[in-house]
Structures are given as C-alpha cells and as structure tokens.
Design a protein around this motif. Structure first.
Motif, PDB file in Angstrom:
ATOM      1  N   LYS A 110       0.859  -1.184   0.000  1.00  0.00           N
ATOM      2  CA  LYS A 110       0.000   0.000   0.000  1.00  0.00           C
ATOM      3  C   LYS A 110       0.895   1.234   0.000  1.00  0.00           C
ATOM      4  N   PRO A 111       0.571   2.295  -0.707  1.00  0.00           N
ATOM      5  CA  PRO A 111      -0.685   2.548  -1.422  1.00  0.00           C
ATOM      6  C   PRO A 111      -0.649   2.190  -2.914  1.00  0.00           C
ATOM      7  N   GLU A 112       0.236   1.299  -3.329  1.00  0.00           N
ATOM      8  CA  GLU A 112       0.273   0.933  -4.748  1.00  0.00           C
ATOM      9  C   GLU A 112      -1.116   0.458  -5.188  1.00  0.00           C
ATOM     10  N   PRO A 113      -1.636   1.000  -6.279  1.00  0.00           N
ATOM     11  CA  PRO A 113      -2.983   0.611  -6.728  1.00  0.00           C
ATOM     12  C   PRO A 113      -3.170  -0.887  -6.858  1.00  0.00           C
ATOM     13  N   HIS A 114      -2.135  -1.596  -7.359  1.00  0.00           N
ATOM     14  CA  HIS A 114      -2.292  -3.034  -7.577  1.00  0.00           C
ATOM     15  C   HIS A 114      -2.472  -3.807  -6.263  1.00  0.00           C
ATOM     16  N   ALA A 115      -1.947  -3.250  -5.165  1.00  0.00           N
ATOM     17  CA  ALA A 115      -2.153  -3.900  -3.861  1.00  0.00           C
ATOM     18  C   ALA A 115      -3.650  -3.985  -3.559  1.00  0.00           C
ATOM     19  N   PHE A 116      -4.375  -2.921  -3.908  1.00  0.00           N
ATOM     20  CA  PHE A 116      -5.813  -2.878  -3.626  1.00  0.00           C
ATOM     21  C   PHE A 116      -6.641  -3.620  -4.679  1.00  0.00           C
ATOM     22  N   THR A 117      -6.222  -3.522  -5.947  1.00  0.00           N
ATOM     23  CA  THR A 117      -6.995  -4.234  -6.969  1.00  0.00           C
ATOM     24  C   THR A 117      -6.846  -5.742  -6.794  1.00  0.00           C
ATOM     25  N   HIS A 118      -5.636  -6.189  -6.450  1.00  0.00           N
ATOM     26  CA  HIS A 118      -5.407  -7.617  -6.200  1.00  0.00           C
ATOM     27  C   HIS A 118      -6.197  -8.085  -4.974  1.00  0.00           C
ATOM     28  N   PHE A 119      -6.193  -7.264  -3.941  1.00  0.00           N
ATOM     29  CA  PHE A 119      -6.944  -7.546  -2.714  1.00  0.00           C
ATOM     30  C   PHE A 119      -8.438  -7.682  -3.028  1.00  0.00           C
ATOM     31  N   SER A 120      -8.958  -6.762  -3.834  1.00  0.00           N
ATOM     32  CA  SER A 120     -10.374  -6.812  -4.226  1.00  0.00           C
ATOM     33  C   SER A 120     -10.687  -8.076  -5.011  1.00  0.00           C
ATOM     34  N   GLU A 121      -9.812  -8.395  -5.955  1.00  0.00           N
ATOM     35  CA  GLU A 121     -10.008  -9.613  -6.770  1.00  0.00           C
ATOM     36  C   GLU A 121     -10.075 -10.853  -5.884  1.00  0.00           C
ATOM     37  N   GLU A 122      -9.175 -10.931  -4.915  1.00  0.00           N
ATOM     38  CA  GLU A 122      -9.138 -12.097  -4.027  1.00  0.00           C
ATOM     39  C   GLU A 122     -10.403 -12.176  -3.165  1.00  0.00           C
ATOM     40  N   LEU A 123     -10.957 -11.014  -2.840  1.00  0.00           N
ATOM     41  CA  LEU A 123     -12.203 -10.968  -2.067  1.00  0.00           C
ATOM     42  C   LEU A 123     -13.422 -11.263  -2.942  1.00  0.00           C
ATOM     43  N   GLY A 124     -13.218 -11.227  -4.260  1.00  0.00           N
ATOM     44  CA  GLY A 124     -14.314 -11.495  -5.183  1.00  0.00           C
ATOM     45  C   GLY A 124     -15.248 -10.321  -5.386  1.00  0.00           C
ATOM     46  N   VAL A 125     -14.702  -9.088  -5.217  1.00  0.00           N
ATOM     47  CA  VAL A 125     -15.514  -7.882  -5.386  1.00  0.00           C
ATOM     48  C   VAL A 125     -14.781  -6.892  -6.294  1.00  0.00           C
ATOM     49  N   LYS A 126     -15.537  -5.908  -6.798  1.00  0.00           N
ATOM     50  CA  LYS A 126     -14.929  -4.798  -7.535  1.00  0.00           C
ATOM     51  C   LYS A 126     -14.353  -3.817  -6.503  1.00  0.00           C
ATOM     52  N   PRO A 127     -13.331  -3.057  -6.876  1.00  0.00           N
ATOM     53  CA  PRO A 127     -12.814  -2.050  -5.941  1.00  0.00           C
ATOM     54  C   PRO A 127     -13.909  -1.102  -5.424  1.00  0.00           C
ATOM     55  N   SER A 128     -14.874  -0.799  -6.274  1.00  0.00           N
ATOM     56  CA  SER A 128     -15.958   0.106  -5.876  1.00  0.00           C
ATOM     57  C   SER A 128     -16.882  -0.506  -4.821  1.00  0.00           C
ATOM     58  N   GLU A 129     -16.738  -1.818  -4.607  1.00  0.00           N
ATOM     59  CA  GLU A 129     -17.561  -2.507  -3.605  1.00  0.00           C
ATOM     60  C   GLU A 129     -16.794  -2.742  -2.304  1.00  0.00           C
ATOM     61  N   LEU A 130     -15.588  -2.142  -2.217  1.00  0.00           N
ATOM     62  CA  LEU A 130     -14.712  -2.326  -1.066  1.00  0.00           C
ATOM     63  C   LEU A 130     -14.611  -1.058  -0.227  1.00  0.00           C
ATOM     64  N   VAL A 131     -14.679  -1.246   1.084  1.00  0.00           N
ATOM     65  CA  VAL A 131     -14.311  -0.203   2.047  1.00  0.00           C
ATOM     66  C   VAL A 131     -13.016  -0.660   2.698  1.00  0.00           C
ATOM     67  N   PHE A 132     -12.024   0.241   2.779  1.00  0.00           N
ATOM     68  CA  PHE A 132     -10.778  -0.131   3.443  1.00  0.00           C
ATOM     69  C   PHE A 132     -10.485   0.826   4.585  1.00  0.00           C
ATOM     70  N   ILE A 133     -10.130   0.243   5.734  1.00  0.00           N
ATOM     71  CA  ILE A 133      -9.896   0.992   6.973  1.00  0.00           C
ATOM     72  C   ILE A 133      -8.408   0.974   7.299  1.00  0.00           C
ATOM     73  N   ASP A 134      -7.806   2.148   7.410  1.00  0.00           N
ATOM     74  CA  ASP A 134      -6.375   2.245   7.679  1.00  0.00           C
ATOM     75  C   ASP A 134      -6.119   3.481   8.540  1.00  0.00           C
ATOM     76  N   ASP A 135      -5.055   3.447   9.336  1.00  0.00           N
ATOM     77  CA  ASP A 135      -4.719   4.607  10.171  1.00  0.00           C
ATOM     78  C   ASP A 135      -3.771   5.567   9.469  1.00  0.00           C
ATOM     79  N   SER A 136      -3.330   5.212   8.251  1.00  0.00           N
ATOM     80  CA  SER A 136      -2.360   6.023   7.525  1.00  0.00           C
ATOM     81  C   SER A 136      -2.987   6.700   6.308  1.00  0.00           C
ATOM     82  N   GLU A 137      -2.923   8.030   6.276  1.00  0.00           N
ATOM     83  CA  GLU A 137      -3.421   8.758   5.105  1.00  0.00           C
ATOM     84  C   GLU A 137      -2.653   8.347   3.855  1.00  0.00           C
TER      85      GLU A 137
END
Length: 201
Positions: free
Chosen positions: A142-169
């Motif tokens: 993170k925050p590389e875009p592919h880290a999140f797109t890969h994470f979404s794919e593994e969860l079986g959702v589109k990025p737009s269907e994901l909420v991500f909670i982090d303490d780092s801006e």
C-alpha cells in the motif's frame, strides 16, 4: 455508489496498537525534527521493509542517516518495538467478526514482514478473514494501486464494492484512483460512526 460487499482492515494502528501518527510524533519529538520531516524520510524507504528487502534496523539506519541522526538508531528501535508490541484491539476484531457474520467479505491487508505474518497466523488471526494479505508475502505494498486491486479480486468484489480501513493517510492516498471507499481510522467510536454513515451497520 456501488453496494458495499467487502471490508478491509489494516493491522498496525487499526487491529493492533494505536494509530501510527502517535508513534511518528514520538519519533519526531525524540529526534527534534518536524513530523513532516519524519514522514518524508520514513516513506522514502519504508517499502523496502514492507517487501522484506531489509530488516527494521536496516530501515531505521537508512531513515536516520537521511535525517543526520544515525546515532539515534537504537533509541528509535526501542521506541518502535514498544509501539509494535502485541496490543490487539479486540473491539475492532470483534467488529470484523460481526461484519463477516452480516455477510460481508472481510480481509486484512497489511504492509508487514514475513516474521509478523508468521506470528499472526500462529495466534490464529488469519482465521478471522476471508483474505489475508501481507506485503512481504505478496510483494504488493500500500498505497500501490495493484495492492488494492489484487486484494479486491481475491475478495471477489470490484474495488468500488470495497471499504478499506487504515490509520495512515498515505496508505489510503490511492483510494480515488482505485475506486474504493476509504476510512481513516482514529478511534473505534469514530469507526462505528463512519460505518453507520455508510449504512454498513
């Protein structure tokens, strides 16, 4: 806005310990520099440790050398070890379990080391999540875009269907580019309010 189907959690500062800003401010105070100077030097090098390329001591040596404070390595290592001690935020983990029971896909996405990944699995933490991604294992930071797109794919959702909670801006800085909804974590109470506002709970 797409229907939210998955919730992602960071480890350090969300599921464990206090938000990273408190540690960063402590480092800046100890070194006698501004918080922004600390952030600039830290984020210049932190991907190396998150990919498993260097140890934490080697990382801090790089950061402190840039800051002209190399003699403070051991003091910062001690501060880091105290900040990263196992202090599980049970209320946040319980919330993850509750959201999973409600039918959301739940994932952990952490910029962390092989050693930390092993210790998390040893405690059974990974069993709370549908997807368990640690940067040193995936090579995606993170925050590389592919880290999140890969994470979404593994969860079986589109990025737009994901909420991500982090303490780092910084970790959430690609949210708009990738398309996920970000929540900057500060306190459990504020997190509950943010999830309520999103009609997730």
């Amino acid at each position: 806005m797409s229907e939210i189907k998955a919730i992602g959690f960071d480890w350090g500062g969300v599921l464990n310990g206090r938000p990273g800003k408190f540690f960063g401010q402590s480092v800046a105070t100890l070194l006698g520099i501004s918080y922004q100077q600390y952030l600039d030097a830290y984020f210049k090098h932190n991907k190396k440790v998150n990919r498993g390329e260097v140890t934490w001591e080697e990382l801090w040596t790089l950061v402190l050398t840039d800051l002209g404070k190399r003699d403070k390595v051991h003091a910062i290592m001690k501060l880091s070890q105290e900040a990263n001690a196992e202090r599980l935020n049970q209320d946040v983990l319980d919330l993850a379990d509750k959201l999973r029971a409600l039918g959301y896909k739940i994932g952990l996405l952490s910029n962390n080391t092989h050693e930390k990944a092993a210790s998390m699995r040893q405690t059974g933490l990974d069993k709370h999540f549908d997807v368990f991604h640690i940067s040193a294992e995936t090579g995606l930071v993170k925050p590389e875009p592919h880290a999140f797109t890969h994470f979404s794919e593994e969860l079986g959702v589109k990025p737009s269907e994901l909420v991500f909670i982090d303490d780092s801006e910084k970790s959430l800085s690609t949210a708009t580019e990738v398309g996920f909804t970000s929540i900057l974590f500060d306190t459990y109470e504020e997190l509950i309010q943010d999830l309520t506002n999103l009609k997730i709970i």
